[in-house]
Design a protein around this motif. Structure first.
Motif, PDB file in Angstrom:
ATOM      1  N   MET A 185       0.836  -1.194   0.000  1.00  7.65           N
ATOM      2  CA  MET A 185       0.000   0.000   0.000  1.00  7.65           C
ATOM      3  C   MET A 185       0.876   1.252   0.000  1.00  7.65           C
ATOM      4  SD  MET A 185      -3.024   1.219  -0.120  1.00  7.65           S
ATOM      5  CE  MET A 185      -4.246   0.104   0.480  1.00  7.65           C
ATOM      6  N   LEU A 186       1.939   1.268   0.790  1.00  6.30           N
ATOM      7  CA  LEU A 186       2.848   2.415   0.829  1.00  6.30           C
ATOM      8  C   LEU A 186       3.537   2.607  -0.519  1.00  6.30           C
ATOM      9  CD1 LEU A 186       4.478   2.107   4.368  1.00  6.30           C
ATOM     10  CD2 LEU A 186       2.984   3.935   3.538  1.00  6.30           C
ATOM     11  N   HIS A 187       3.940   1.521  -1.126  1.00  5.72           N
ATOM     12  CA  HIS A 187       4.577   1.587  -2.446  1.00  5.72           C
ATOM     13  C   HIS A 187       3.604   2.173  -3.475  1.00  5.72           C
ATOM     14  CE1 HIS A 187       7.266   0.598  -5.718  1.00  5.72           C
ATOM     15  NE2 HIS A 187       6.261  -0.017  -6.328  1.00  5.72           N
ATOM     16  N   MET A 188       2.351   1.731  -3.440  1.00  9.22           N
ATOM     17  CA  MET A 188       1.351   2.235  -4.366  1.00  9.22           C
ATOM     18  C   MET A 188       1.071   3.722  -4.106  1.00  9.22           C
ATOM     19  SD  MET A 188      -2.215   0.391  -5.505  1.00  9.22           S
ATOM     20  CE  MET A 188      -2.837   0.282  -3.845  1.00  9.22           C
ATOM     21  N   MET A 189       1.032   4.114  -2.838  1.00  6.97           N
ATOM     22  CA  MET A 189       0.807   5.530  -2.499  1.00  6.97           C
ATOM     23  C   MET A 189       1.979   6.387  -2.987  1.00  6.97           C
ATOM     24  SD  MET A 189      -0.845   5.111   1.319  1.00  6.97           S
ATOM     25  CE  MET A 189      -0.631   6.818   1.741  1.00  6.97           C
TER      26      MET A 189
ATOM     27  N   SER B 200       1.673   6.846  -6.678  1.00  6.67           N
ATOM     28  CA  SER B 200       0.581   7.773  -6.997  1.00  6.67           C
ATOM     29  C   SER B 200       0.975   9.217  -6.733  1.00  6.67           C
ATOM     30  CB  SER B 200      -0.666   7.423  -6.184  1.00  6.67           C
ATOM     31  OG  SER B 200      -1.149   6.153  -6.547  1.00  6.67           O
ATOM     32  N   VAL B 201       1.699   9.451  -5.643  1.00 10.12           N
ATOM     33  CA  VAL B 201       2.157  10.804  -5.316  1.00 10.12           C
ATOM     34  C   VAL B 201       3.146  11.293  -6.377  1.00 10.12           C
ATOM     35  CG1 VAL B 201       3.516  12.166  -3.666  1.00 10.12           C
ATOM     36  CG2 VAL B 201       1.698  10.664  -2.838  1.00 10.12           C
ATOM     37  N   LYS B 202       4.045  10.419  -6.799  1.00  4.71           N
ATOM     38  CA  LYS B 202       5.000  10.793  -7.854  1.00  4.71           C
ATOM     39  C   LYS B 202       4.262  11.140  -9.145  1.00  4.71           C
ATOM     40  CE  LYS B 202       9.203   8.393  -6.479  1.00  4.71           C
ATOM     41  NZ  LYS B 202      10.164   7.345  -6.841  1.00  4.71           N
ATOM     42  N   MET B 203       3.252  10.368  -9.502  1.00  2.00           N
ATOM     43  CA  MET B 203       2.479  10.627 -10.713  1.00  2.00           C
ATOM     44  C   MET B 203       1.737  11.957 -10.594  1.00  2.00           C
ATOM     45  SD  MET B 203       2.506   9.303 -13.534  1.00  2.00           S
ATOM     46  CE  MET B 203       1.381  10.062 -14.655  1.00  2.00           C
ATOM     47  N   ALA B 204       1.137  12.203  -9.434  1.00  2.17           N
ATOM     48  CA  ALA B 204       0.415  13.460  -9.224  1.00  2.17           C
ATOM     49  C   ALA B 204       1.380  14.639  -9.324  1.00  2.17           C
ATOM     50  CB  ALA B 204      -0.289  13.449  -7.868  1.00  2.17           C
TER      51      ALA B 204
ATOM     52  N   THR C 282      -0.233   8.568 -26.173  1.00  5.71           N
ATOM     53  CA  THR C 282      -0.316   7.168 -26.556  1.00  5.71           C
ATOM     54  C   THR C 282       0.396   6.293 -25.517  1.00  5.71           C
ATOM     55  OG1 THR C 282       1.694   7.359 -27.886  1.00  5.71           O
ATOM     56  CG2 THR C 282      -0.418   7.703 -29.022  1.00  5.71           C
ATOM     57  N   LYS C 283       0.994   6.934 -24.521  1.00  7.02           N
ATOM     58  CA  LYS C 283       1.718   6.211 -23.479  1.00  7.02           C
ATOM     59  C   LYS C 283       0.755   5.764 -22.387  1.00  7.02           C
ATOM     60  CE  LYS C 283       5.882   8.964 -24.200  1.00  7.02           C
ATOM     61  NZ  LYS C 283       6.814   9.914 -23.594  1.00  7.02           N
ATOM     62  N   ASP C 284       1.221   4.836 -21.566  1.00  8.24           N
ATOM     63  CA  ASP C 284       0.448   4.433 -20.393  1.00  8.24           C
ATOM     64  C   ASP C 284       0.244   5.639 -19.495  1.00  8.24           C
ATOM     65  OD1 ASP C 284       0.320   1.805 -21.205  1.00  8.24           O
ATOM     66  OD2 ASP C 284       2.068   1.178 -20.017  1.00  8.24           O
ATOM     67  N   ARG C 285      -0.855   5.626 -18.748  1.00  3.25           N
ATOM     68  CA  ARG C 285      -1.161   6.757 -17.860  1.00  3.25           C
ATOM     69  C   ARG C 285      -0.043   7.034 -16.866  1.00  3.25           C
ATOM     70  NH1 ARG C 285      -7.095   5.416 -15.959  1.00  3.25           N
ATOM     71  NH2 ARG C 285      -5.996   5.632 -14.009  1.00  3.25           N
ATOM     72  N   SER C 286       0.698   6.003 -16.491  1.00  4.80           N
ATOM     73  CA  SER C 286       1.772   6.195 -15.517  1.00  4.80           C
ATOM     74  C   SER C 286       3.042   6.764 -16.144  1.00  4.80           C
ATOM     75  CB  SER C 286       2.097   4.868 -14.825  1.00  4.80           C
ATOM     76  OG  SER C 286       2.582   3.940 -15.778  1.00  4.80           O
ATOM     77  N   GLU C 287       3.069   6.857 -17.488  1.00  7.41           N
ATOM     78  CA  GLU C 287       4.296   7.293 -18.169  1.00  7.41           C
ATOM     79  C   GLU C 287       4.224   8.683 -18.770  1.00  7.41           C
ATOM     80  OE1 GLU C 287       5.350   4.391 -21.069  1.00  7.41           O
ATOM     81  OE2 GLU C 287       5.424   2.771 -19.614  1.00  7.41           O
TER      82      GLU C 287
END
Length: 191
Positions: free
Chosen positions: A5-9, A12-16, A137-142
């Motif tokens: 969960m911490l890794h996912m958070m 997500s923070v990095k993406m935001a 065209t990239k993944d949302r995380s990229e």
């Protein structure tokens, strides 16, 4: 579970953070610092910034500079942003290696810069959308879909033009046209 969960958070923070930074860049209306510059110096400094990524992705860089190109009025920092974006996009399009060819030359009254890769190419159904804000065209995380939109805006603020040619599976070629000022044109004719 807590670790996951911490890794996912954290992700997500990095993406935001990445999205907010891209939005801020997109919305900024900083004044351009136009100066007479050699475009090849800006291209070389941009290559330096992505050299490690190119090497890591096993991408061969071919740089063909027009000899004795005249200076052109540009904001070097903004143009570097354009080139870094194009070079990074090319590297992303070649995850298993390939060639990135950069050419600069004089054509009539303009400096032309071409950035061509041997990557996955762009589907003809989306090629007209790639300069639209938030289209990716990239993944949302990229990707945020702002890089090419900002690049187009920067080129247009320089009274230039950026175009793309591509076919799915056959790479892409971006062409930038920067018109010379009367002063720089005279330098080209005298040189």
């Amino acid at each position: 579970d807590d670790h996951d969960m911490l890794h996912m958070m954290k992700h997500s923070v990095k993406m935001a953070d990445k999205i907010v930074c891209a939005l801020l860049d997109f919305s900024r209306t900083e004044e351009f610092k136009m100066e007479s510059q050699h475009i090849d110096r800006v291209i070389k400094s941009s290559i330096d910034l992505v050299q490690y990524k190119l090497k890591l992705n096993n991408i061969e860089l071919i740089y063909k500079s027009g000899h004795s190109l005249p200076k052109v009025f540009i904001d070097a920092g903004k143009m570097e942003q354009v080139f870094v974006n194009l070079f990074n996009n090319a590297a992303d399009a070649m995850p298993h290696g390939g060639k990135l060819c950069i050419r600069s030359y004089l054509l009539e009254e303009a400096i032309i810069v071409e950035v061509e890769d041997t990557g996955v190419g762009i589907d003809k159904n989306v090629i007209n959308k790639i300069f639209h804000p938030f289209y990716t065209t990239k993944d949302r995380s990229e990707g945020t879909g702002l890089g090419l939109s900002v690049a187009k805006d920067i080129i247009e603020m320089h009274r230039g033009l950026i175009t793309v040619e591509s076919e799915k599976g056959k790479g892409a070629k971006f062409t930038i046209v920067l018109k010379l000022s009367k002063e720089n044109l005279k330098e080209a004719q005298d040189g």
